[in-house]
Scaffold this motif. Structure first.
Motif, mmCIF file in Angstrom:
data_model
loop_
_atom_site.group_PDB
_atom_site.id
_atom_site.type_symbol
_atom_site.label_atom_id
_atom_site.label_comp_id
_atom_site.label_asym_id
_atom_site.label_seq_id
_atom_site.Cartn_x
_atom_site.Cartn_y
_atom_site.Cartn_z
ATOM 1 N N THR A 89 -14.571 -1.014 5.853
ATOM 2 C CA THR A 89 -13.572 -0.893 6.918
ATOM 3 C C THR A 89 -13.538 -2.153 7.771
ATOM 4 O OG1 THR A 89 -14.165 1.429 6.981
ATOM 5 C CG2 THR A 89 -12.779 0.635 8.739
ATOM 6 N N ILE A 138 -11.902 -4.958 5.885
ATOM 7 C CA ILE A 138 -10.437 -4.870 5.782
ATOM 8 C C ILE A 138 -9.789 -5.238 7.109
ATOM 9 C CG2 ILE A 138 -8.526 -3.242 5.480
ATOM 10 C CD1 ILE A 138 -10.152 -1.979 3.239
ATOM 11 N N ILE A 139 -10.378 -4.801 8.214
ATOM 12 C CA ILE A 139 -9.803 -5.156 9.517
ATOM 13 C C ILE A 139 -9.833 -6.670 9.705
ATOM 14 C CG2 ILE A 139 -10.124 -4.981 12.010
ATOM 15 C CD1 ILE A 139 -11.121 -2.145 11.545
ATOM 16 N N LEU A 174 -4.742 2.145 9.874
ATOM 17 C CA LEU A 174 -6.069 1.802 10.401
ATOM 18 C C LEU A 174 -5.949 0.942 11.656
ATOM 19 C CD1 LEU A 174 -9.146 1.941 9.670
ATOM 20 C CD2 LEU A 174 -8.870 -0.315 8.731
ATOM 21 N N LEU A 175 -5.079 -0.054 11.615
ATOM 22 C CA LEU A 175 -4.944 -0.930 12.789
ATOM 23 C C LEU A 175 -4.301 -0.184 13.949
ATOM 24 C CD1 LEU A 175 -4.028 -4.313 11.131
ATOM 25 C CD2 LEU A 175 -6.166 -3.681 12.186
ATOM 26 N N TYR A 199 -2.509 2.028 4.420
ATOM 27 C CA TYR A 199 -3.854 2.203 4.983
ATOM 28 C C TYR A 199 -4.089 1.229 6.133
ATOM 29 C CZ TYR A 199 -8.980 1.855 5.098
ATOM 30 O OH TYR A 199 -10.281 1.798 5.492
ATOM 31 N N ILE A 200 -3.740 -0.046 5.927
ATOM 32 C CA ILE A 200 -3.999 -1.061 6.954
ATOM 33 C C ILE A 200 -3.158 -0.796 8.195
ATOM 34 C CG2 ILE A 200 -3.665 -3.495 7.491
ATOM 35 C CD1 ILE A 200 -4.693 -4.187 4.788
ATOM 36 N N GLN A 207 -12.227 5.258 14.274
ATOM 37 C CA GLN A 207 -11.756 4.358 15.329
ATOM 38 C C GLN A 207 -11.555 5.037 16.677
ATOM 39 O OE1 GLN A 207 -11.792 1.349 14.473
ATOM 40 N NE2 GLN A 207 -11.742 1.529 12.255
ATOM 41 N N ARG A 216 3.273 -8.081 8.972
ATOM 42 C CA ARG A 216 2.390 -7.882 7.817
ATOM 43 C C ARG A 216 3.033 -6.946 6.803
ATOM 44 N NH1 ARG A 216 -1.650 -6.148 10.301
ATOM 45 N NH2 ARG A 216 -2.590 -8.184 10.475
ATOM 46 N N GLU A 259 -5.208 -12.505 7.795
ATOM 47 C CA GLU A 259 -3.927 -12.537 7.086
ATOM 48 C C GLU A 259 -2.778 -12.685 8.076
ATOM 49 O OE1 GLU A 259 -2.217 -9.619 3.649
ATOM 50 O OE2 GLU A 259 -2.338 -8.905 5.682
ATOM 51 N N ALA A 297 -7.337 -8.331 7.481
ATOM 52 C CA ALA A 297 -5.966 -8.112 7.945
ATOM 53 C C ALA A 297 -5.657 -9.025 9.119
ATOM 54 C CB ALA A 297 -5.777 -6.656 8.330
ATOM 55 N N LEU A 298 -6.653 -9.227 10.005
ATOM 56 C CA LEU A 298 -6.400 -10.091 11.162
ATOM 57 C C LEU A 298 -6.265 -11.551 10.733
ATOM 58 C CD1 LEU A 298 -8.737 -8.442 13.797
ATOM 59 C CD2 LEU A 298 -6.278 -8.251 13.612
#
Lengths: 69, 358
Positions: free
Chosen positions: A45, A48-49, B343-344, B339-340, B188, B288, A55, A52-53
């Motif tokens: 997790t 991936i965070i 999740l974010l 998912y991203i 989260q 994104r 990216e 993603a940031l």
């Protein structure tokens, strides 16, 4: 044409940077998972965070490049 | 009752298709294939739902598509007609004293002859009417909403009465819902607060995922680039921005405007950065999703364009194989981006509602 090629070079540089960034993130995450398989879902997790940031930077660059032409 | 309803809906759809399928044939054979135009046509929104186009034996280019309703607001008047009246941009539609013309999927106001004025960069200078049309993306979104409602309402019905072992549709839906709850929301957001945010997170997860998958279907009802459309992702990101800031507690705002535990000059400096950060986070979410899905569509279409650009049979197996691989990758990306995004969103909401520990 001049500006187009310059933006392309800039985009290429940013993608190299982002590639190194995400590659290092994933590499370290896998190393950590190998050391501690029991918390691998947490590591995944976090990875991936972070990916993603990172990216996100590349995406900002793409948007700027698109606006430039 | 339900079967009657299904038969009715099906026949309604069929009859609508039959009456409105517009066939348009023109004698423009030997037109040079332009991959850029084909790709930009596929990834952008349009006023008719393209089904198939081919060249028949008489060398005519036949274009079959389903017209969609056009709703225009001009000078306080609402105009409503089917997009088949535009005849793919060849005809000028007169409503009252206004003339409308379709040019590159955009509707412009023109004079009676349909003249467009172009600026130096070849963009028309004519005014737009306010366009509220049911476009291909809207149609595709409605399709996905019907699909989502059907899937989840029929799965939810099984939870009434005695608890029993999941079966059928339920056994696919339940693990996915539990995945969103346990691996996304619970990781989260504080445990006693997730009930408030779980409906949004579940909705956004399944909406994005199912629309990504519908976008990957290459034939008629699918294939529209909905989650690659910036307005769709912008709305989703705005909802996340709204939920985050409306539910933000005292600690959240304190950490933005007056970060505790650091020297005062830096606090003022950080306040500016953190304030901009409120907006850049959803902005990154928006870009994104849009960039990932659009890029996937472009890559697949470019691979298939290779066959027609190089005009060679030898390239076809290579191109199809690589296209297949890209499709497999895109199936992964479809789930990953949903998912991203979720999740974010959960991360931002979780940061906003988190109780202060220090």
């Amino acid at each position: 044409m001049e500006s187009l090629s310059l933006t392309s070079i800039g985009l290429g540089l940013i993608i190299i940077g982002v590639g190194i960034g995400i590659g290092r993130t994933a590499g370290s995450a896998m190393e950590a998972m190998g050391r501690q398989p029991e918390i691998s879902s947490k590591i995944q997790t976090a990875m991936i965070i972070a990916a993603a940031l990172i990216e996100g930077v590349a995406l900002f660059a793409i948007v700027v490049a698109m606006m430039k032409g | 009752m339900r079967q009657i309803l299904q038969v009715f809906l099906f026949s309604l759809v069929l009859s609508v298709c039959q009456y409105t399928l517009a066939e348009d044939s023109s004698n423009k054979h030997e037109k040079e294939f332009d991959p850029l135009e084909m790709i930009s046509h596929h990834i952008s929104d349009s006023h008719d739902w393209h089904i198939i186009s081919y060249t028949n034996k008489a060398d005519e280019h036949v274009n079959i598509s389903m017209p969609l309703p056009v709703i225009l607001l001009h000078n306080g008047k609402l105009h409503f007609f089917m997009s088949s009246e535009f005849e793919h941009g060849n005809a000028i539609v007169q409503k009252g004293d206004a003339y409308f013309k379709l040019y590159h999927n955009k509707i412009y106001l023109t004079n009676a002859n349909g003249d467009l004025e172009f600026d130096a960069e070849n963009h028309p200078k004519n005014e737009h009417p306010f366009d509220l049309s049911i476009t291909r993306n809207v149609g595709s979104m409605w399709l996905s909403v019907i699909l989502i409602l059907f899937l989840f309402i029929s799965a939810a019905k099984k939870y009434k009465g005695e608890p029993q072992t999941p079966k059928g549709l339920q056994s696919i839906i339940e693990p996915l819902v539990l995945f969103v709850r346990d691996d996304i929301a619970l990781s989260q957001i504080d445990k006693h607060k997730i009930d408030k945010f779980l409906p949004y997170l579940l909705t956004v997860f399944f909406f994005i995922w199912i629309n990504n998958l519908i976008g990957l279907i290459p034939i008629f009802p699918g294939g529209s680039n909905l989650t690659g459309n910036i307005s769709v992702t912008m709305l989703l990101a705005l909802i996340t921005l709204f939920i985050t800031n409306v539910n933000g507690n005292k600690g959240y705002w304190k950490h933005i405007f007056w970060m505790p535990g650091i020297p005062v000059p830096i606090r003022a400096f950080l306040a500016i950065i953190e304030f901009i950060g409120i907006f850049t986070k959803p902005f990154a979410l928006m870009i994104r999703l849009m960039a990932n899905i659009t890029a996937g569509h472009i890559i697949i279409l470019s691979l298939f364009s290779l066959i027609f650009v190089l005009k060679s049979v030898v390239i076809a197996p290579v191109s199809i194989l690589m296209g297949l691989m890209m499709f497999m990758l895109e199936l992964l990306v479809a789930a990953l981006q949903a998912y991203i995004f979720t999740l974010l969103s959960a991360l931002f909401i979780g940061m906003a509602v988190q109780e202060d520990e220090h």
